[in-house]
Design an enzyme around this catalytic site. Sequence first.
Site, short mmCIF file in Angstrom:
data_model
loop_
_atom_site.label_atom_id
_atom_site.label_comp_id
_atom_site.label_asym_id
_atom_site.label_seq_id
_atom_site.Cartn_x
_atom_site.Cartn_y
_atom_site.Cartn_z
N ARG A 171 0.87 -1.17 0.00
CA ARG A 171 0.00 0.00 0.00
C ARG A 171 0.91 1.23 0.00
O ARG A 171 2.10 1.12 0.32
CB ARG A 171 -0.93 0.02 1.23
CG ARG A 171 -0.25 -0.35 2.51
CD ARG A 171 -1.13 -0.21 3.72
NE ARG A 171 -0.32 0.34 4.82
CZ ARG A 171 -0.25 1.59 5.12
NH1 ARG A 171 -0.97 2.49 4.49
NH2 ARG A 171 0.54 1.99 6.10
N ARG A 175 -2.34 10.66 2.18
CA ARG A 175 -3.04 11.39 3.24
C ARG A 175 -3.80 12.55 2.62
O ARG A 175 -3.20 13.35 1.91
CB ARG A 175 -1.97 11.92 4.19
CG ARG A 175 -2.42 12.05 5.59
CD ARG A 175 -1.27 12.47 6.45
NE ARG A 175 -0.53 11.37 7.02
CZ ARG A 175 0.71 11.48 7.48
NH1 ARG A 175 1.34 12.62 7.39
NH2 ARG A 175 1.30 10.45 8.01
N ARG A 250 20.88 -5.91 0.59
CA ARG A 250 21.09 -4.75 -0.27
C ARG A 250 22.00 -3.83 0.54
O ARG A 250 21.81 -3.66 1.75
CB ARG A 250 19.73 -4.09 -0.56
CG ARG A 250 19.82 -2.97 -1.56
CD ARG A 250 19.61 -3.45 -2.97
NE ARG A 250 19.74 -2.31 -3.89
CZ ARG A 250 20.55 -2.28 -4.93
NH1 ARG A 250 21.30 -3.31 -5.24
NH2 ARG A 250 20.61 -1.20 -5.70
N ARG A 281 19.20 9.83 -1.58
CA ARG A 281 18.84 10.88 -0.63
C ARG A 281 20.07 11.71 -0.30
O ARG A 281 21.20 11.23 -0.39
CB ARG A 281 18.36 10.32 0.71
CG ARG A 281 17.50 9.11 0.68
CD ARG A 281 16.83 8.91 2.01
NE ARG A 281 17.63 8.18 2.98
CZ ARG A 281 17.21 7.86 4.20
NH1 ARG A 281 16.02 8.24 4.61
NH2 ARG A 281 17.98 7.19 5.02
N GLU A 301 23.48 9.33 -0.12
CA GLU A 301 23.27 7.90 0.14
C GLU A 301 23.07 7.17 -1.19
O GLU A 301 22.13 7.43 -1.92
CB GLU A 301 22.02 7.78 1.02
CG GLU A 301 21.89 6.48 1.74
CD GLU A 301 20.73 6.53 2.75
OE1 GLU A 301 20.78 7.33 3.70
OE2 GLU A 301 19.76 5.79 2.56
N TYR A 349 14.45 -6.89 8.81
CA TYR A 349 14.56 -5.45 9.02
C TYR A 349 13.77 -5.07 10.27
O TYR A 349 12.58 -5.36 10.38
CB TYR A 349 14.04 -4.65 7.82
CG TYR A 349 14.18 -3.18 8.12
CD1 TYR A 349 15.39 -2.53 7.94
CD2 TYR A 349 13.12 -2.47 8.69
CE1 TYR A 349 15.55 -1.20 8.30
CE2 TYR A 349 13.28 -1.14 9.06
CZ TYR A 349 14.49 -0.52 8.86
OH TYR A 349 14.65 0.79 9.23
N ASP A 351 12.99 -1.70 12.83
CA ASP A 351 13.22 -0.32 13.25
C ASP A 351 13.74 -0.36 14.68
O ASP A 351 13.65 -1.40 15.36
CB ASP A 351 11.90 0.47 13.18
CG ASP A 351 11.72 1.15 11.82
OD1 ASP A 351 12.74 1.49 11.19
OD2 ASP A 351 10.56 1.33 11.41
P1 FAD Z 1 23.31 -3.53 14.62
O1 FAD Z 1 23.10 -2.11 14.97
O2 FAD Z 1 23.79 -3.83 13.24
O3 FAD Z 1 24.34 -4.17 15.66
C1 FAD Z 1 24.99 -5.39 15.45
C2 FAD Z 1 26.42 -5.25 15.91
O4 FAD Z 1 27.05 -6.54 15.87
C3 FAD Z 1 27.27 -4.34 15.03
O5 FAD Z 1 27.84 -3.33 15.79
C4 FAD Z 1 28.31 -5.27 14.43
O6 FAD Z 1 29.57 -4.66 14.27
C5 FAD Z 1 28.38 -6.37 15.47
N1 FAD Z 1 28.87 -7.65 14.94
C6 FAD Z 1 28.40 -8.31 13.86
N2 FAD Z 1 29.11 -9.43 13.66
C7 FAD Z 1 30.04 -9.46 14.64
C8 FAD Z 1 31.09 -10.38 14.96
N3 FAD Z 1 31.33 -11.44 14.20
N4 FAD Z 1 31.87 -10.13 16.03
C9 FAD Z 1 31.66 -9.02 16.79
N5 FAD Z 1 30.71 -8.13 16.52
C10 FAD Z 1 29.89 -8.35 15.47
N6 FAD Z 1 15.36 2.43 12.51
C11 FAD Z 1 14.47 3.36 12.93
O7 FAD Z 1 13.76 3.12 13.92
N7 FAD Z 1 14.38 4.59 12.33
C12 FAD Z 1 15.15 4.91 11.26
O8 FAD Z 1 15.03 6.03 10.73
C13 FAD Z 1 16.07 3.95 10.76
N8 FAD Z 1 16.84 4.24 9.70
C14 FAD Z 1 17.70 3.28 9.22
C15 FAD Z 1 18.48 3.60 8.12
C16 FAD Z 1 19.35 2.66 7.59
C17 FAD Z 1 20.19 3.01 6.41
C18 FAD Z 1 19.42 1.37 8.18
C19 FAD Z 1 20.32 0.32 7.60
C20 FAD Z 1 18.67 1.06 9.30
C21 FAD Z 1 17.80 2.01 9.84
N9 FAD Z 1 17.04 1.74 10.98
C22 FAD Z 1 16.15 2.69 11.43
C23 FAD Z 1 17.14 0.45 11.70
C24 FAD Z 1 18.17 0.43 12.85
O9 FAD Z 1 19.45 0.73 12.35
C25 FAD Z 1 18.14 -0.95 13.51
O10 FAD Z 1 16.89 -1.15 14.11
C26 FAD Z 1 19.19 -1.21 14.60
O11 FAD Z 1 20.44 -0.69 14.28
C27 FAD Z 1 19.30 -2.71 14.82
O12 FAD Z 1 20.16 -3.00 15.90
P2 FAD Z 1 20.89 -4.41 15.99
O13 FAD Z 1 21.52 -4.45 17.32
O14 FAD Z 1 19.98 -5.48 15.60
O15 FAD Z 1 21.99 -4.38 14.81
#
Ligand code: FAD
Length: 368
Positions: A171, A175, A250, A281, A301, A349, A351
Amino acid sequence: MSYDYLVVGAGLFGSTFAYEAAKRGKRVKVIDKRKHIAGNIYTEKVDGINVHKYGAHIFHTNDKKIWDYVNQFVEFNRYTNSPVANYKGEIYNLPFNMNTFNKLWGVVTPAEAKQKIEQQKAAVNVENPKNLEEQAISLIGTDIYEKLIKGYTEKQWGRKATDLPNFIIKRLPVRFTYDNNYFNDKYQGIPVGGYTQIVEKMLDNELIDVELEKDFFENKNEYLKSFPKIVYTGMIDQFFNYQFGTLEYRSLSFENIKLNEENYQGNAVVNYTDAETPYTRIIEHKHFEFGTQPTTIITKEYPKKWFEGDEPYYPMNDKKNNEMFSKYHQLAKESPNVIFGGRLGLYKYYDMHQVIGAALTVVNQEFQ
Ligand code: FAD
């Protein structure tokens, strides 16, 4: 020192878990292969501006409990995400709303806007959309599709809209009010002073030790032997030696530019929706915090194909990858001493509010 948990990854998932475990008296070691904590929400202060190093991050949620939870670590400002689209120099408000329709067609009332959209849909008369292009036109008509969706989506996915499946767009947010607020959530904002401090505060506990630039795979067997339990937030396929194949992502690349001017684009987020501009962007970081610095920092980006070794940003949740993930997930369920979490551990994915919610669910299961 003996630990109760090893947390692999100092991102939001791992850090929320570590914080909650330490609150319950558990000793936790956190490792991350990067030079810094906070994973993808990491912000770095440059010339007084908090730069979102891994893409623009806007916190938003409808869940009061999650909102209160993050507010215990940091104060949020009143930032409202209202991106604008730049189509070959023409500026349109997003999400698609009365401001967008007025600029496109000169219509003034919601009834006029609805009539215009219906006319365009009827003119193409797509009954069973077979691809993304047909799907988008059947939902919103040709003008918005051509100017604001087509080029952006093709750049994002690296494929023609006619070659993309229709289910990518289920969708479209439309608005019929003059409201440029991108999110429908009750709560949103940016942490005053950037995101890194949320994780700094989560990890600031004498029961938590953090070691950076430490890759889990340098010592996997040793870690598995010496820690009673591991919370793993790295790539799930890597954990299992890619035995069913490599999950695809991606990726993105970021070009950061410092400019000797106060205000480059007048908004934090400007989407370039034509096909020719190579980036999707431009982010102007200071506007997330209403900055008044004399200079500015912008980030272009660029979406790109992901190759092994690149930063994995967006999981490609198509049929092939989801089926492969299910096999890894099954192995994960058979590994009782390892908890898989976060966007890489669950190939999903999330947030920020969702990743915190998911971590708190795991905490409740673990410490019930
Ligand atoms: P991560 O933040 O990726 O943390 C995982 C960590 O594990 C990393 O630091 C990595 O280095 C570490 N790691 C991985 N493998 C290993 C290893 N083998 N040994 C040691 N360390 C390791 N969310 C929103 O709510 N609003 C937004 O506007 C938004 N914008 C975004 C824009 C982009 C471009 C992207 C990609 C994401 C966005 N997000 C947004 C989502 C947000 O980034 C995630 O929700 C969040 O970062 C997820 O946290 P995480 O701990 O799962 O992963």
